[in-house]
Design a protein around this motif. Structure first.
Motif, short mmCIF file in Angstrom:
data_model
loop_
_atom_site.label_atom_id
_atom_site.label_comp_id
_atom_site.label_asym_id
_atom_site.label_seq_id
_atom_site.Cartn_x
_atom_site.Cartn_y
_atom_site.Cartn_z
N ASP B 94 38.01 53.17 42.46
CA ASP B 94 38.84 52.02 42.85
C ASP B 94 38.40 50.79 42.05
O ASP B 94 37.25 50.70 41.62
CB ASP B 94 38.70 51.72 44.35
N SER B 95 39.35 49.87 41.84
CA SER B 95 39.05 48.58 41.22
C SER B 95 40.15 47.62 41.66
O SER B 95 41.14 48.05 42.26
CB SER B 95 38.98 48.71 39.70
N HIS B 98 43.89 43.79 39.11
CA HIS B 98 44.62 42.62 38.61
C HIS B 98 43.77 41.64 37.80
O HIS B 98 44.29 40.64 37.33
CB HIS B 98 45.29 41.88 39.79
N CYS B 99 42.49 41.91 37.60
CA CYS B 99 41.67 40.99 36.79
C CYS B 99 41.88 41.29 35.30
O CYS B 99 42.54 42.27 34.94
CB CYS B 99 40.19 41.12 37.16
N GLU B 100 41.29 40.45 34.44
CA GLU B 100 41.48 40.67 33.00
C GLU B 100 40.94 42.03 32.57
O GLU B 100 41.45 42.65 31.64
CB GLU B 100 40.82 39.56 32.18
N TYR B 101 39.88 42.49 33.23
CA TYR B 101 39.27 43.77 32.86
C TYR B 101 40.20 44.91 33.22
O TYR B 101 40.45 45.79 32.41
CB TYR B 101 37.91 43.91 33.56
N GLN B 108 36.17 49.61 34.40
CA GLN B 108 34.74 49.80 34.70
C GLN B 108 34.00 48.47 34.79
O GLN B 108 32.92 48.41 35.37
CB GLN B 108 34.08 50.73 33.66
N PHE B 109 34.59 47.39 34.22
CA PHE B 109 33.95 46.07 34.28
C PHE B 109 34.68 45.12 35.23
O PHE B 109 34.53 43.90 35.14
CB PHE B 109 33.89 45.46 32.88
N CYS B 110 35.50 45.66 36.11
CA CYS B 110 36.33 44.88 37.04
C CYS B 110 35.58 43.67 37.60
O CYS B 110 34.43 43.77 38.03
CB CYS B 110 36.79 45.78 38.19
N ASP B 111 36.29 42.54 37.59
CA ASP B 111 35.72 41.27 38.03
C ASP B 111 35.24 41.33 39.47
O ASP B 111 34.29 40.63 39.85
CB ASP B 111 36.77 40.17 37.90
N GLU B 112 35.90 42.11 40.29
CA GLU B 112 35.51 42.20 41.70
C GLU B 112 34.55 43.36 41.95
O GLU B 112 34.14 43.60 43.10
CB GLU B 112 36.76 42.33 42.57
N GLY B 113 34.22 44.08 40.88
CA GLY B 113 33.32 45.22 41.03
C GLY B 113 34.11 46.47 41.36
O GLY B 113 35.03 46.44 42.18
N GLY B 297 33.98 54.30 30.78
CA GLY B 297 35.28 53.96 30.22
C GLY B 297 36.28 53.83 31.34
O GLY B 297 35.99 54.21 32.48
N GLY B 298 37.46 53.34 31.04
CA GLY B 298 38.50 53.19 32.05
C GLY B 298 39.17 54.54 32.35
O GLY B 298 38.91 55.54 31.68
N ILE B 299 40.01 54.53 33.36
CA ILE B 299 40.66 55.79 33.78
C ILE B 299 41.58 56.34 32.70
O ILE B 299 41.54 57.53 32.37
CB ILE B 299 41.45 55.56 35.10
#
Lengths: 325, 325
Positions: B94-95, B98-101, B108-113, B297-299
């Motif tokens: 989960d992430s 909607h953040c820039e990441y 994987q670097f999601c602003d909200e973790g 890496g991302g999904i």
């Protein structure tokens, strides 16, 4: 090969202070430019070399590599300069001209090693090249820069090293509108980085350890100035900056600044701390960040920087001008 | 919310070995996929977390994040999967989205973790997420991968973490024809990096401290394998490589490898040494080099990696298969 005797300031050993001495300059060859030196900056690299901080100094040494002059003679084949032109010499006066680095316009990293304007082997006269703490300079026209008619030529001299050292990474990492650029430190390099980054259109945030430099940073044009000892102020920039120019020449904590970067951001070191810097794995791994470096710039880029600074009226501050601010 | 009891392997403390336990899985929600777990890799990160090496472990813990399964149930709104499909779950379940990441496909670097597949706060059941050392898994379809029909699904499981960890930087730093890529270390990450970089078309040079791994590296497809303790062999690669994937998870000397880079090259750390690494200023400043990092890496990129590895017949080696080489 004929030579000309020239007055200079240099020293024969770390123990001796600089003093007046006489050096030889080569006679002008077909592609050479000779210039009377009007001004020469004093850079921390000059001091490092005088003090043999990096262990590579060849004595006697005449430092000086931010050289502004006026052409006094040109060789038969010189087409780019004529007697009376303003001219300049920076860090580099020769390179191989055919390696991948020279071909890519970054001859400062030449595979065969560049000849620096001082303290490099002198291919013509033997011994070492002697720098700009002297009355005149002679070098191949390809390494002589056209000096724009800055109102204050003395203040423009430091652009030849400090200016290109920050201009080159600001250009390479694409400072410009929409980019949030951090500048770490406000000395000879940092204060020019502020001015150049602003002129490029970036949003500039300065980080300093000195409370009295916060105001200086803003007067120099910074959008924001942060006291790095204030964790609350620092936290506001967490993951916000596209890249940071790190001008600090002493051991310092880079990890704090890596964490201010957006993803794929870089802390770009242009200072030369003598001790290694420690990087924690998580600080580069999270956000795919980098700790990078940059060193001066090539000749074509140095010319571009001089023209850019002239257009934007950017020169170096001096102690006296800062004290009146 | 209904739950289902599932058998798992986990532990309540650092002091206890893993043992069989019963955990709860949430009932399938409209966008959820439930899978029976066929295979799960064992990654060094699992061991780090079991041993609380980074201090962030929430007990009880059920590790496992290289999960290969077969779909046993889907929610009403699931369109991408049907019962019986091969499926997989990697590091992220989960992430914020909607953040820039997340917008840039590097969630994987999601602003909200991000929520990791184990040892993250479980938003549905409370406590921590439980990983793949268990009989089944349930998560939102957006974080479930389509598992290609690898002949050896067990050997493909480690691709979910080790594979994407090296695929992502190899892609980002543009491994491909004409590129000289260094791989530092030949463990779980390094051996997959060799295979993937070769399949991408790069020239691959492996650096290892173990003489017996030189032959392994070549058998795995490396063009060159260098014993890093041999200065003469090392010197041949001075300024030759475009970038280096550094898979070493212990303290090590990065400067030696920075000096093997061409200009603008990067040493890209994907290991997680617990101690900081020391970088000498000259080693990044000369050649405008970087010490960078990359993390999983991302999904979307993980799906791309699985499809790439299936196409190129790339799976992980296991001890038994290496011992027969």
């Amino acid at each position: 090969m004929g030579t000309k005797q020239v007055q200079a300031y240099g020293t024969e050993s770390v123990a001796n202070p600089l003093h007046q001495m006489t050096i030889n300059r080569r006679a002008v060859k077909p592609h050479d430019v000779e210039m009377e030196i009007l001004y020469c900056g004093i850079c921390h690299s000059d001091l490092h070399q005088i003090k043999n901080d990096f262990g590579g100094t060849n004595f006697p040494i005449v430092p000086g590599h931010e050289i502004v002059g006026r052409v006094t003679a040109v060789g038969n084949h010189v087409t780019k300069f004529k007697v009376g032109d303003l001219s300049a010499v920076g860090c580099i006066i020769d390179s191989c001209g055919h390696c991948e680095y020279c071909n890519d316009g970054i001859e400062q990293f030449c595979d065969e090693g560049v000849t620096f304007s001082f303290n490099s082997p002198d291919k013509d006269l033997g011994g070492s090249t002697f720098g700009g703490f002297s009355k005149s300079y002679v070098c191949h026209e390809d390494y002589v820069l056209k000096m724009p008619a800055f109102e204050d030529l003395a203040a423009a001299a430091p652009l030849l090293c400090a200016g290109i050292t920050v201009y080159s990474p600001l250009k390479h990492w694409q400072a410009g509108p929409g980019k949030k650029v951090g500048i770490l430190g406000i000395g000879g390099l940092g204060h020019l980085a502020i001015k150049i980054a602003k002129a490029m259109g970036a949003e500039v945030t300065v980080f300093t350890t000195s409370p009295d430099k916060v105001a200086d940073a803003k007067r120099l044009g910074a959008d924001n100035a942060v006291l790095s000892s204030n964790p609350k102020e620092m936290a506001e920039y967490n993951r916000k900056l596209h890249f940071i120019i790190d001008t600090v020449s002493a051991k310092h904590d880079v990890n704090t600044y890596l964490n201010l970067l957006r993803h794929d951001g870089s802390v770009v070191l242009v200072g030369l701390p003598p001790e290694p810097l420690e990087i924690g794995a998580f600080n580069v791994v999270m956000g795919r960040r980098s700790f990078a470096g940059s060193n001066i710039g090539g000749i074509a880029e140095t010319q571009e920087m001089l023209d850019f600074c002239f257009k934007h009226n950017i020169t170096s501050e001096s102690e006296s001008s800062l004290s009146t601010m």
